[in-house]
Write a protein that holds these residues in place. Structure first.
Motif, mmCIF file in Angstrom:
data_model
loop_
_atom_site.group_PDB
_atom_site.id
_atom_site.type_symbol
_atom_site.label_atom_id
_atom_site.label_comp_id
_atom_site.label_asym_id
_atom_site.label_seq_id
_atom_site.Cartn_x
_atom_site.Cartn_y
_atom_site.Cartn_z
ATOM 1 N N HIS A 93 48.174 52.211 29.928
ATOM 2 C CA HIS A 93 47.035 51.322 29.645
ATOM 3 C C HIS A 93 46.160 51.163 30.884
ATOM 4 O O HIS A 93 44.940 51.262 30.811
ATOM 5 N N GLY A 138 49.331 39.117 33.025
ATOM 6 C CA GLY A 138 49.554 39.956 31.838
ATOM 7 C C GLY A 138 50.834 39.563 31.115
ATOM 8 O O GLY A 138 51.626 38.744 31.612
ATOM 9 N N HIS A 160 48.798 36.260 22.812
ATOM 10 C CA HIS A 160 47.781 37.162 22.254
ATOM 11 C C HIS A 160 48.095 37.590 20.834
ATOM 12 O O HIS A 160 49.222 37.919 20.489
ATOM 13 N N LYS A 175 44.726 33.656 22.109
ATOM 14 C CA LYS A 175 43.632 34.600 22.318
ATOM 15 C C LYS A 175 43.789 35.834 21.442
ATOM 16 O O LYS A 175 44.890 36.148 20.993
ATOM 17 N N VAL A 194 42.496 40.122 21.650
ATOM 18 C CA VAL A 194 42.364 41.055 22.782
ATOM 19 C C VAL A 194 41.103 41.907 22.642
ATOM 20 O O VAL A 194 40.900 42.855 23.386
ATOM 21 N N ILE A 246 37.210 37.304 31.839
ATOM 22 C CA ILE A 246 36.941 38.753 31.929
ATOM 23 C C ILE A 246 38.220 39.486 32.329
ATOM 24 O O ILE A 246 39.032 38.956 33.091
ATOM 25 N N ALA A 247 38.360 40.704 31.818
ATOM 26 C CA ALA A 247 39.540 41.495 32.174
ATOM 27 C C ALA A 247 39.142 42.845 32.789
ATOM 28 O O ALA A 247 39.408 43.089 33.967
HETATM 29 C C1 LIG Z 1 44.470 47.013 31.303
HETATM 30 C C2 LIG Z 1 44.437 45.788 30.441
HETATM 31 C C3 LIG Z 1 45.628 45.181 30.087
HETATM 32 C C4 LIG Z 1 45.629 44.039 29.275
HETATM 33 N N1 LIG Z 1 46.809 43.415 29.001
HETATM 34 C C5 LIG Z 1 46.797 42.249 28.301
HETATM 35 C C6 LIG Z 1 47.987 41.492 28.119
HETATM 36 O O1 LIG Z 1 49.058 41.833 28.617
HETATM 37 N N2 LIG Z 1 47.915 40.371 27.366
HETATM 38 C C7 LIG Z 1 46.733 39.940 26.815
HETATM 39 O O2 LIG Z 1 46.703 38.895 26.166
HETATM 40 N N3 LIG Z 1 45.602 40.629 26.986
HETATM 41 C C8 LIG Z 1 45.599 41.758 27.711
HETATM 42 N N4 LIG Z 1 44.438 42.441 27.911
HETATM 43 C C9 LIG Z 1 43.217 41.998 27.170
HETATM 44 C C10 LIG Z 1 42.301 41.143 28.013
HETATM 45 O O3 LIG Z 1 42.951 39.970 28.467
HETATM 46 C C11 LIG Z 1 41.002 40.773 27.251
HETATM 47 O O4 LIG Z 1 41.317 39.938 26.173
HETATM 48 C C12 LIG Z 1 40.254 41.981 26.703
HETATM 49 O O5 LIG Z 1 40.379 43.090 27.574
HETATM 50 C C13 LIG Z 1 38.761 41.699 26.482
HETATM 51 O O6 LIG Z 1 38.106 41.357 27.685
HETATM 52 P P1 LIG Z 1 37.204 42.398 28.515
HETATM 53 O O7 LIG Z 1 36.214 43.008 27.579
HETATM 54 O O8 LIG Z 1 36.572 41.580 29.608
HETATM 55 O O9 LIG Z 1 38.150 43.428 29.082
HETATM 56 C C14 LIG Z 1 44.392 43.536 28.767
HETATM 57 C C15 LIG Z 1 43.195 44.146 29.151
HETATM 58 C C16 LIG Z 1 43.185 45.243 29.982
HETATM 59 C C17 LIG Z 1 41.870 45.871 30.377
#
Ligand SMILES: Cc1cc2nc3c(=O)[nH]c(=O)nc-3n(C[C@H](O)[C@H](O)[C@H](O)COP(=O)(O)O)c2cc1C
Length: 352
Positions: free
Chosen positions: A12, A96, A156, A193, A195, A295-296
């Motif tokens: 990922h 995470g 999530h 939340k 994802v 943001i992620a």
């Molecule tokens: C590499 C990666 C790993 C992620 N792992 C998790 C996770 O373990 N648990 C979770 O709730 N969301 C996880 N997410 C989702 C993010 O928290 C977020 O909800 C989603 O990416 C949308 O935000 P963004 O468009 O700013 O990336 C992950 C996102 C990314 C990019």
């Protein structure tokens, strides 16, 4: 941690760092929101107060680093840098999924590192709904919360991702009941939340009734998990899953729509996320009714270096502050009552 979980987490991170996995052909909808310009703000830019408060923790502006990783050596380095910058910039963060540490307690240090570097920072843990559905050990979860001195748990909901993932577990039976159980018994605020597919008003209502403390929409328009899992399925030669992911890559509720649906329905704070890519996006999300943004992907991509991640935060802060200034808002609270207008197609996406 099982080798499979470790491998998946590494895949990922690597896919999200190297490939184009943000939404295409569909957007957050925030570009169709226009905040009414105030030509007479009657204050200096420096007077704008961007500070906010999350569950009693003061933050410099309403930005949260959302859940990304944990469980491996790579993720320990990422979490260290993220926590360092959260501390330096006075922001909140969610780690995470804790699943790797449930499977292998030896990997716990990739999470505790965040607390070690940021003892005073708001830090949330994270777990998946499908882990809850399969059954979980609340004492173990409590001990993680204690170990990390976590300030909240986010859960999530990711039925699309689990459906596409090669070894996915689309198990969502009695999740609401488990959420309610955690609300009653865990002793820290529970945030729920998505994802990247958003949360509807119906789901938001059920979550509020179950007692959650905040809802993070994680809508469509940013990181696209159908695409990530489709690319990963291709790596495994699983064409059926790869095609399924491509087909569902526009499935979900665009972030702007999800913010409106949730903020107009529930009283608990709404966190806007999924494709928030600037401080202007943040201001628009708050005008629509969100209380915070998270943001992620941009955080992951800047997390190799503390200075890069710091600069990203500074950029967001400046953009957010200028947006507030131009809207005539002295405080974040005032954004709630600012007028705005909406273009088509967002107007037509608002469901009655
Ligand atoms: C590499 C990666 C790993 C992620 N792992 C998790 C996770 O373990 N648990 C979770 O709730 N969301 C996880 N997410 C989702 C993010 O928290 C977020 O909800 C989603 O990416 C949308 O935000 P963004 O468009 O700013 O990336 C992950 C996102 C990314 C990019």
């Amino acid at each position: 941690m099982s080798d499979q979980t470790r491998r998946r987490k590494v895949d990922h991170i690597s896919i999200c760092l190297k490939q184009d996995i943000e939404c295409k052909n569909i957007s957050t909808g925030l570009e169709y929101v226009h905040i009414l310009h105030n030509a007479l703000p009657e204050m200096d830019l420096d007077e704008v107060d961007t500070t906010s408060n999350i569950f009693g923790y003061k933050i410099s502006f309403p930005l949260i680093f959302d859940s990304i990783t944990g469980g491996s050596r790579e993720s320990k380095a990422i979490n260290r840098n993220i926590a360092e910058v959260a501390k330096e910039k006075n922001l909140a963060l969610f780690l995470g999924s804790i699943r790797p540490a449930i499977e292998d307690p030896n990997s716990l240090d990739s999470y505790t590192i965040a607390r070690d570097v940021a003892p005073e920072t708001f830090i949330g843990l994270n777990i998946g709904a499908s882990q809850l559905s399969r059954g979980f050990d609340i004492d173990k979860l409590k001990s993680f919360i204690n170990n990390i001195k976590a300030n909240a748990l986010s859960i999530h909901l990711n039925p699309l991702q689990e459906s596409i993932q090669v070894e996915g577990e689309p198990l969502f039976k009695s999740v609401l009941e488990k959420i309610h159980f955690l609300v009653k018994n865990l002793g820290v605020p529970i945030v729920v939340k998505e994802v990247g597919c958003g949360i509807s008003r119906e789901v938001a209502s059920k979550l509020e009734l179950a007692g959650v403390s905040a809802i993070n929409v994680a809508g469509l328009g940013g990181t696209n998990w159908a695409t990530v899992e489709s690319l990963r399925a291709k790596m495994f030669g699983n064409d059926v899953k790869a095609e399924l992911g491509a087909l569902f890559s526009t499935w979900g509720i665009p972030t702007a729509v999800s913010i409106i649906e949730c903020a107009q329905t529930v009283k608990v704070p709404v966190i806007a996320s999924g494709g928030i890519r600037s401080g202007l996006d943040m201001a628009k999300a708050l005008v629509l009714g969100a209380k915070y943004c998270s943001i992620a992907l941009p955080v992951l991509r800047a997390s190799k270096s503390i200075s890069q991640l710091s600069s990203l935060v500074d950029k967001f802060l400046m953009e957010f502050k200028v947006s507030m200034f131009l809207a005539g808002c002295r405080s974040v609270e005032e954004l709630k009552s600012v007028r705005y207008y909406m273009d088509y197609p967002l107007r037509s996406w608002i469901m009655r």
